[in-house]
Scaffold this motif. Structure first.
Motif, PDB file in Angstrom:
ATOM      1  N   GLU A   1       0.832  -1.210   0.036  1.00  0.00           N
ATOM      2  CA  GLU A   1      -0.125   0.018  -0.009  1.00  0.00           C
ATOM      3  C   GLU A   1       0.930   1.468   0.122  1.00  0.00           C
ATOM      4  O   GLU A   1       0.674   2.114  -0.738  1.00  0.00           O
ATOM      5  CB  GLU A   1      -0.805   0.059   1.391  1.00  0.00           C
ATOM      6  CG  GLU A   1      -2.249  -0.471   0.839  1.00  0.00           C
ATOM      7  CD  GLU A   1      -3.175   0.036   2.253  1.00  0.00           C
ATOM      8  OE1 GLU A   1      -3.690  -1.389   2.729  1.00  0.00           O
ATOM      9  OE2 GLU A   1      -3.117   0.724   3.015  1.00  0.00           O
TER      10      GLU A   1
ATOM     11  N   GLU B   1       2.220   1.745  -3.436  1.00  0.00           N
ATOM     12  CA  GLU B   1       1.334   2.125  -4.337  1.00  0.00           C
ATOM     13  C   GLU B   1       1.231   3.895  -4.007  1.00  0.00           C
ATOM     14  O   GLU B   1       1.007   4.734  -5.040  1.00  0.00           O
ATOM     15  CB  GLU B   1       0.050   1.360  -4.177  1.00  0.00           C
ATOM     16  CG  GLU B   1      -0.898   1.847  -5.209  1.00  0.00           C
ATOM     17  CD  GLU B   1      -1.908   0.942  -5.726  1.00  0.00           C
ATOM     18  OE1 GLU B   1      -1.835  -0.188  -4.836  1.00  0.00           O
ATOM     19  OE2 GLU B   1      -2.523   1.017  -6.544  1.00  0.00           O
ATOM     20  N   LYS B   2       0.999   4.367  -2.768  1.00  0.00           N
ATOM     21  CA  LYS B   2       0.870   5.526  -2.484  1.00  0.00           C
ATOM     22  C   LYS B   2       1.862   6.206  -2.860  1.00  0.00           C
ATOM     23  O   LYS B   2       1.712   7.555  -3.843  1.00  0.00           O
ATOM     24  CB  LYS B   2       0.721   5.803  -1.185  1.00  0.00           C
ATOM     25  CG  LYS B   2       0.651   7.347  -0.586  1.00  0.00           C
ATOM     26  CD  LYS B   2      -0.448   7.480   0.304  1.00  0.00           C
ATOM     27  CE  LYS B   2      -0.815   8.955   0.727  1.00  0.00           C
ATOM     28  NZ  LYS B   2      -0.068  10.061   0.184  1.00  0.00           N
TER      29      LYS B   2
END
Lengths: 138, 173
Positions: free
Chosen positions: A122, A125-126
């Motif tokens: 995550e 991805e951010k």
């Protein structure tokens, strides 16, 4: 070769000296080399004669392979990547190659998943989303 | 990969350069001596960006030359085994260049579905013709080995892994 046998950038085994050194992305090198070239232009008629082939080739290379041209964008890229506890080397590879997916990012910089403070998907991805935003608004 | 590091060098200066412009002369000589050189440890010295410190000069016995230890900042390019970077193809084989460094990618390290086509513009092409590597193509490759000789570093690379190969970036037009 002494002690360089275990050298492996994929595992961030690049030697203490370079692990602690300031790493530069192509876009940052571009700003530095262009600035130097301009200084030479001001102080002589034939700046091309004054620089080494290494300089010339490096300048051409970083101009061609810079993902971000604007100095403010370049600064932002570094700020964003700095938030993710990456090693300098990892930060620069990501800034240079601009992977689009988490899978690609891990393939480019395997050490972000293998080292102690491994990033979860995550977070990666951010980070990639933030990077692509800068490119859009450059 | 490019780094900004501090290196040290003992500069020898002939007395004719002493005087008001000593420091300028020292810096000019440093740049001439060091920029463009290459070592196995630090890679290629691309540009000197600043002088951090010039130590006390020591007169050498018998010659009158003075040695100054100089600490300077510079941009270096040092390729690492395992590093992934982008390069420009210069010649079939194929050979590519990333800044000052030459990289060789052998046939064995090119995907099996790419075949070499000789001719006026020799190239590697996939069987369906969708991907082509030729002179001036931009490729992303992984360095799998480096060799150092007296004046340069030479690399061996591969494009056989995931996410490696020709860069099809619409932005890079």
């Amino acid at each position: 070769m002494s002690g360089e046998e275990e050298e492996n950038a994929a595992e961030l085994k690049i030697g203490d000296e370079f692990l602690k050194a300031k790493c530069l992305m192509n876009c940052e090198v571009s700003l530095i080399l262009e600035h130097k070239y301009e200084q030479l232009q001001q102080s002589s008629d034939d700046p091309m004669n004054q620089v080494s082939q290494v300089f010339e080739k490096s300048l051409q290379y970083v101009k061609r392979f810079s993902r971000y041209k604007n100095p403010d964008a370049v600064r932002q890229v570094r700020e964003i990547l700095a938030r993710y506890q990456l090693a300098e080397f990892e930060l620069c590879v990501l800034g240079n190659l601009c992977p689009e997916t988490v899978e690609e990012a891990i393939a480019m910089v395997p050490s972000i998943k293998t080292r102690g403070r491994a990033q979860d998907d995550e977070a990666i991805e951010k980070m990639l989303n933030d990077l692509s935003l800068i490119k859009k608004f450059e | 990969m490019f780094f900004h590091i501090v290196l040290e060098r003992n500069m020898q200066l002939h007395p004719r350069y002493f005087g008001r412009n000593l420091r300028d002369n020292l810096v000019a000589k440093l740049m001439k001596d060091v920029e463009g050189t290459c070592s196995g440890r630090h890679g290629f010295v691309v540009a000197v960006t600043g002088i951090e410190n010039v130590g006390k000069g020591l007169i050498r016995d018998g010659t009158g030359f003075v040695t100054f230890p100089v600490k300077y900042q510079c941009v270096v390019f040092r390729p690492f085994k395992g590093e992934i970077l982008e390069a420009v193809v210069t010649m079939m084989g194929f050979f590519a260049e990333a800044g000052p460094v030459q990289i060789f990618v052998s046939n064995h390290l090119i995907p099996d579905d790419m075949e070499f086509q000789s001719g006026d513009m020799p190239n590697y092409t996939t069987s369906d013709g969708s991907v082509k590597i030729q002179k001036d193509s931009e490729v992303r490759l992984k360095i799998i080995g480096t060799r150092v000789d007296a004046t340069e570093i030479f690399c061996i690379g591969t494009i056989k892994d995931d996410f490696l190969g020709v860069i099809n970036d619409p932005v890079a037009i």
